[in-house]
Design a protein around this motif. Structure first.
Motif, PDB file in Angstrom:
ATOM      1  N   PHE A  22       0.821  -1.209   0.000  1.00  0.00           N
ATOM      2  CA  PHE A  22       0.000   0.000   0.000  1.00  0.00           C
ATOM      3  C   PHE A  22       0.859   1.265   0.000  1.00  0.00           C
ATOM      4  O   PHE A  22       0.454   2.289  -0.553  1.00  0.00           O
ATOM      5  CB  PHE A  22      -0.954   0.001   1.198  1.00  0.00           C
ATOM      6  CG  PHE A  22      -2.111  -0.936   1.038  1.00  0.00           C
ATOM      7  CD1 PHE A  22      -3.134  -0.663   0.136  1.00  0.00           C
ATOM      8  CD2 PHE A  22      -2.175  -2.112   1.765  1.00  0.00           C
ATOM      9  CE1 PHE A  22      -4.203  -1.529  -0.029  1.00  0.00           C
ATOM     10  CE2 PHE A  22      -3.237  -2.985   1.604  1.00  0.00           C
ATOM     11  CZ  PHE A  22      -4.256  -2.707   0.713  1.00  0.00           C
ATOM     12  N   GLY A  23       2.065   1.184   0.593  1.00  0.00           N
ATOM     13  CA  GLY A  23       2.958   2.343   0.569  1.00  0.00           C
ATOM     14  C   GLY A  23       3.349   2.750  -0.839  1.00  0.00           C
ATOM     15  O   GLY A  23       3.108   3.890  -1.258  1.00  0.00           O
ATOM     16  N   PRO A  24       3.969   1.837  -1.618  1.00  0.00           N
ATOM     17  CA  PRO A  24       4.301   2.191  -3.002  1.00  0.00           C
ATOM     18  C   PRO A  24       3.084   2.591  -3.835  1.00  0.00           C
ATOM     19  O   PRO A  24       3.185   3.478  -4.693  1.00  0.00           O
ATOM     20  CB  PRO A  24       4.948   0.913  -3.548  1.00  0.00           C
ATOM     21  CG  PRO A  24       5.460   0.202  -2.348  1.00  0.00           C
ATOM     22  CD  PRO A  24       4.513   0.534  -1.232  1.00  0.00           C
ATOM     23  N   LEU A  25       1.947   1.944  -3.578  1.00  0.00           N
ATOM     24  CA  LEU A  25       0.739   2.312  -4.316  1.00  0.00           C
ATOM     25  C   LEU A  25       0.353   3.753  -4.018  1.00  0.00           C
ATOM     26  O   LEU A  25       0.080   4.548  -4.931  1.00  0.00           O
ATOM     27  CB  LEU A  25      -0.399   1.364  -3.941  1.00  0.00           C
ATOM     28  CG  LEU A  25      -1.783   1.720  -4.501  1.00  0.00           C
ATOM     29  CD1 LEU A  25      -1.781   1.759  -6.023  1.00  0.00           C
ATOM     30  CD2 LEU A  25      -2.833   0.737  -3.983  1.00  0.00           C
ATOM     31  N   ALA A  26       0.338   4.117  -2.729  1.00  0.00           N
ATOM     32  CA  ALA A  26      -0.065   5.474  -2.350  1.00  0.00           C
ATOM     33  C   ALA A  26       0.916   6.512  -2.888  1.00  0.00           C
ATOM     34  O   ALA A  26       0.502   7.582  -3.379  1.00  0.00           O
ATOM     35  CB  ALA A  26      -0.160   5.578  -0.828  1.00  0.00           C
ATOM     36  N   VAL A  27       2.214   6.216  -2.825  1.00  0.00           N
ATOM     37  CA  VAL A  27       3.208   7.174  -3.311  1.00  0.00           C
ATOM     38  C   VAL A  27       3.093   7.322  -4.828  1.00  0.00           C
ATOM     39  O   VAL A  27       3.170   8.441  -5.371  1.00  0.00           O
ATOM     40  CB  VAL A  27       4.625   6.743  -2.899  1.00  0.00           C
ATOM     41  CG1 VAL A  27       5.664   7.695  -3.477  1.00  0.00           C
ATOM     42  CG2 VAL A  27       4.759   6.704  -1.377  1.00  0.00           C
ATOM     43  N   THR A  28       2.882   6.220  -5.522  1.00  0.00           N
ATOM     44  CA  THR A  28       2.729   6.281  -6.984  1.00  0.00           C
ATOM     45  C   THR A  28       1.492   7.079  -7.372  1.00  0.00           C
ATOM     46  O   THR A  28       1.533   7.896  -8.304  1.00  0.00           O
ATOM     47  CB  THR A  28       2.667   4.868  -7.577  1.00  0.00           C
ATOM     48  OG1 THR A  28       3.858   4.151  -7.220  1.00  0.00           O
ATOM     49  CG2 THR A  28       2.546   4.904  -9.089  1.00  0.00           C
TER      50      THR A  28
END
Length: 228
Positions: free
Chosen positions: A102-108
């Protein structure tokens, strides 16, 4: 993608692979925002420290406002708690999924309109050989990285029309703090991995396999699970 004069945001840039990526991007002529939960721990010359906690939505939004000239996002931040999926604590499993998927998804999601507005660019997701190889003792990490692999593939298709290339870096055990307790015979030099990753971005490669172990596992995926 041309890395000279690119503007890169590297998460988890205060140590390990992220620190090497940030340093080498600077050496290649890029402007670098070195992102970390505690930006005061970033000690690289020539970079701009940036507060970014990939599990905190407001932190992500604030980072996207500050790094409004970004053309390259490197989703490197991650954790490993060595938690099995069945016997392990569920809160640890959730933490790994929050940080590594979810971290990389949110940052992307936050940086997509930024990169598009600056004429396009690229996203690199730092994944793992454990996207494909799923040992029980590292089940939560492997599950999160497998999910991040799916995220990378889906985002690649979704973002291509917006002028954003998406690449995946897969690597086995590196000589970093995260793998310090792993009794692997051959740990890869993170500086070499960083160089391969940046060469791959420059060449527009959708997938970068950084070591022999990773290449072997990827080739074995068509076999029975016991052979992987």
């Amino acid at each position: 993608m041309e890395l000279k004069d690119a503007v890169a945001v590297v998460t988890g840039a205060n140590r390990g692979l992220g620190r090497h990526l940030a340093a080498q991007l600077t050496q290649r002529g890029a402007k670098v925002y070195a992102a970390a939960r505690r930006p005061e721990t970033v000690d690289l010359p020539g970079v701009t420290p940036l507060r970014l906690d990939v599990t905190d939505d407001e932190s992500i939004r604030a980072a996207a406002r500050i790094a409004s000239d970004a053309t390259l996002l490197v989703n490197n931040a991650g954790i490993s708690t060595a938690t099995p999926l069945i016997a392990g604590r569920l809160d640890a499993v959730r933490l790994e999924m929050e940080t590594n998927f979810f971290g990389p998804l949110a940052v992307t999601r936050a940086f997509t309109p930024v990169i598009e507005g600056n004429g396009g660019g690229a996203v690199l997701n730092v994944l793992s050989v454990l996207s494909w190889l799923h040992p029980a003792g590292l089940g939560s990490y492997a599950a999160a990285k497998a999910a991040a692999w799916a995220l990378t593939s889906a985002a690649r298709e979704e973002l291509a029309p917006r002028g954003i290339a998406v690449s995946a870096l897969h690597v086995a055990y590196m000589d970093t703090d995260m793998a310090a307790s792993v009794p692997a015979d051959k740990k890869v030099d993170p500086a070499q991995v960083a160089a391969q990753a940046l060469d791959g971005i420059a060449a527009g490669l959708p997938e970068i396999l950084a070591d022999d172990t990773t290449r072997y596992v990827k080739q074995s995926l068509s076999g029975a699970p016991s052979t992987v």
